[in-house]
Design a protein around this motif. Sequence first.
Motif, PDB file in Angstrom:
ATOM      1  N   ALA A  72      48.757  53.750  14.246  1.00  0.00           N
ATOM      2  CA  ALA A  72      49.960  53.030  13.812  1.00  0.00           C
ATOM      3  C   ALA A  72      51.151  53.979  13.752  1.00  0.00           C
ATOM      4  CB  ALA A  72      49.718  52.386  12.445  1.00  0.00           C
ATOM      5  N   ILE A  73      50.942  55.191  13.236  1.00  0.00           N
ATOM      6  CA  ILE A  73      52.029  56.175  13.169  1.00  0.00           C
ATOM      7  C   ILE A  73      52.492  56.546  14.569  1.00  0.00           C
ATOM      8  CG2 ILE A  73      52.556  58.567  12.534  1.00  0.00           C
ATOM      9  CD1 ILE A  73      50.716  58.149  10.095  1.00  0.00           C
ATOM     10  N   THR A  74      51.549  56.737  15.483  1.00  0.00           N
ATOM     11  CA  THR A  74      51.901  57.079  16.861  1.00  0.00           C
ATOM     12  C   THR A  74      52.695  55.949  17.516  1.00  0.00           C
ATOM     13  OG1 THR A  74      49.895  58.404  17.026  1.00  0.00           O
ATOM     14  CG2 THR A  74      50.945  57.799  19.078  1.00  0.00           C
ATOM     15  N   ALA A  75      52.292  54.721  17.278  1.00  0.00           N
ATOM     16  CA  ALA A  75      53.030  53.579  17.833  1.00  0.00           C
ATOM     17  C   ALA A  75      54.443  53.524  17.261  1.00  0.00           C
ATOM     18  CB  ALA A  75      52.276  52.277  17.554  1.00  0.00           C
ATOM     19  N   ASN A  76      54.576  53.781  15.959  1.00  0.00           N
ATOM     20  CA  ASN A  76      55.909  53.787  15.343  1.00  0.00           C
ATOM     21  C   ASN A  76      56.769  54.910  15.915  1.00  0.00           C
ATOM     22  OD1 ASN A  76      55.343  51.591  13.737  1.00  0.00           O
ATOM     23  ND2 ASN A  76      54.729  52.813  11.980  1.00  0.00           N
ATOM     24  N   LEU A  77      56.181  56.072  16.146  1.00  0.00           N
ATOM     25  CA  LEU A  77      56.938  57.180  16.733  1.00  0.00           C
ATOM     26  C   LEU A  77      57.374  56.854  18.155  1.00  0.00           C
ATOM     27  CD1 LEU A  77      55.020  60.326  15.453  1.00  0.00           C
ATOM     28  CD2 LEU A  77      57.312  59.596  14.849  1.00  0.00           C
ATOM     29  N   ALA A  78      56.522  56.194  18.922  1.00  0.00           N
ATOM     30  CA  ALA A  78      56.899  55.799  20.280  1.00  0.00           C
ATOM     31  C   ALA A  78      58.062  54.810  20.240  1.00  0.00           C
ATOM     32  CB  ALA A  78      55.697  55.197  20.999  1.00  0.00           C
ATOM     33  N   THR A  79      58.016  53.867  19.300  1.00  0.00           N
ATOM     34  CA  THR A  79      59.108  52.908  19.159  1.00  0.00           C
ATOM     35  C   THR A  79      60.399  53.611  18.763  1.00  0.00           C
ATOM     36  OG1 THR A  79      57.543  51.195  18.512  1.00  0.00           O
ATOM     37  CG2 THR A  79      59.843  50.810  17.955  1.00  0.00           C
ATOM     38  N   MET A  80      60.294  54.553  17.813  1.00  0.00           N
ATOM     39  CA  MET A  80      61.474  55.304  17.398  1.00  0.00           C
ATOM     40  C   MET A  80      62.043  56.125  18.557  1.00  0.00           C
ATOM     41  SD  MET A  80      60.351  56.584  13.585  1.00  0.00           S
ATOM     42  CE  MET A  80      61.551  57.871  13.583  1.00  0.00           C
ATOM     43  N   SER A  81      61.167  56.715  19.356  1.00  0.00           N
ATOM     44  CA  SER A  81      61.619  57.500  20.511  1.00  0.00           C
ATOM     45  C   SER A  81      62.351  56.610  21.511  1.00  0.00           C
ATOM     46  CB  SER A  81      60.417  58.178  21.166  1.00  0.00           C
ATOM     47  OG  SER A  81      60.796  58.854  22.341  1.00  0.00           O
ATOM     48  N   ASN A  82      61.816  55.438  21.771  1.00  0.00           N
ATOM     49  CA  ASN A  82      62.479  54.498  22.680  1.00  0.00           C
ATOM     50  C   ASN A  82      63.832  54.061  22.129  1.00  0.00           C
ATOM     51  OD1 ASN A  82      60.406  54.591  24.543  1.00  0.00           O
ATOM     52  ND2 ASN A  82      59.355  52.819  23.696  1.00  0.00           N
ATOM     53  N   ASN A  83      63.887  53.792  20.819  1.00  0.00           N
ATOM     54  CA  ASN A  83      65.147  53.390  20.204  1.00  0.00           C
ATOM     55  C   ASN A  83      66.172  54.514  20.266  1.00  0.00           C
ATOM     56  OD1 ASN A  83      64.085  50.894  19.620  1.00  0.00           O
ATOM     57  ND2 ASN A  83      63.616  51.372  17.490  1.00  0.00           N
ATOM     58  N   LEU A  84      65.741  55.745  20.025  1.00  0.00           N
ATOM     59  CA  LEU A  84      66.649  56.886  20.092  1.00  0.00           C
ATOM     60  C   LEU A  84      67.147  57.102  21.515  1.00  0.00           C
ATOM     61  CD1 LEU A  84      67.934  59.174  18.502  1.00  0.00           C
ATOM     62  CD2 LEU A  84      65.931  60.568  18.997  1.00  0.00           C
ATOM     63  N   ASN A  85      66.272  56.918  22.470  1.00  0.00           N
ATOM     64  CA  ASN A  85      66.677  57.030  23.870  1.00  0.00           C
ATOM     65  C   ASN A  85      67.727  55.972  24.214  1.00  0.00           C
ATOM     66  OD1 ASN A  85      66.753  57.865  26.526  1.00  0.00           O
ATOM     67  ND2 ASN A  85      64.935  56.722  27.119  1.00  0.00           N
ATOM     68  N   ALA A  86      67.502  54.748  23.778  1.00  0.00           N
ATOM     69  CA  ALA A  86      68.461  53.671  24.027  1.00  0.00           C
ATOM     70  C   ALA A  86      69.781  53.957  23.321  1.00  0.00           C
ATOM     71  CB  ALA A  86      67.885  52.332  23.571  1.00  0.00           C
ATOM     72  N   LEU A  87      69.731  54.461  22.088  1.00  0.00           N
ATOM     73  CA  LEU A  87      70.944  54.786  21.343  1.00  0.00           C
ATOM     74  C   LEU A  87      71.714  55.903  22.023  1.00  0.00           C
ATOM     75  CD1 LEU A  87      72.634  54.288  18.811  1.00  0.00           C
ATOM     76  CD2 LEU A  87      71.229  56.008  17.648  1.00  0.00           C
ATOM     77  N   THR A  88      71.008  56.905  22.528  1.00  0.00           N
ATOM     78  CA  THR A  88      71.673  58.003  23.234  1.00  0.00           C
ATOM     79  C   THR A  88      72.350  57.490  24.495  1.00  0.00           C
ATOM     80  OG1 THR A  88      70.006  59.528  22.401  1.00  0.00           O
ATOM     81  CG2 THR A  88      71.282  60.261  24.276  1.00  0.00           C
TER      82      THR A  88
END
Length: 125
Positions: A72-88
């Motif tokens: 679950a933590i890994t999935a949340n980190l992947a989602t956060m990484s995708n969101n940060l990439n989109a924000l950048t």
Amino acid sequence: MSVSVGEIAGFIAAVAFAVLVWRLGGVINKAGAVLDEASAAVRKVSDETLPLITEMTNTVSATNGQIERLDAITANLATMSNNLNALTSLTVATVGRPMLKVASVGYGIKQAMSGKTSGGVTRQR
């Protein structure tokens, strides 16, 4: 009373058979003791193994729970990484490109004000 040779041989055979039976009885007695000891050892191993297996099952269950949490933590980190990439990407598209255009215009104005061209020759109008 006369004793024949056959009777003496029969007596010796009977005594030998009795000794053989007596010795075999001792061997069987020792084999029974060995089997009793083996049975006690198996019982002891069984008594100690069952709690160990139960404890191992509990440990594996707890480990599976931790692995699920890690998933679950890994999935949340992947989602956060995708969101940060989109924000950048959004930030670069929103702020970066206009800033680059402003800088280019500013550089062009500076060059025009100084009267220089790219070749180093001044322009005349």
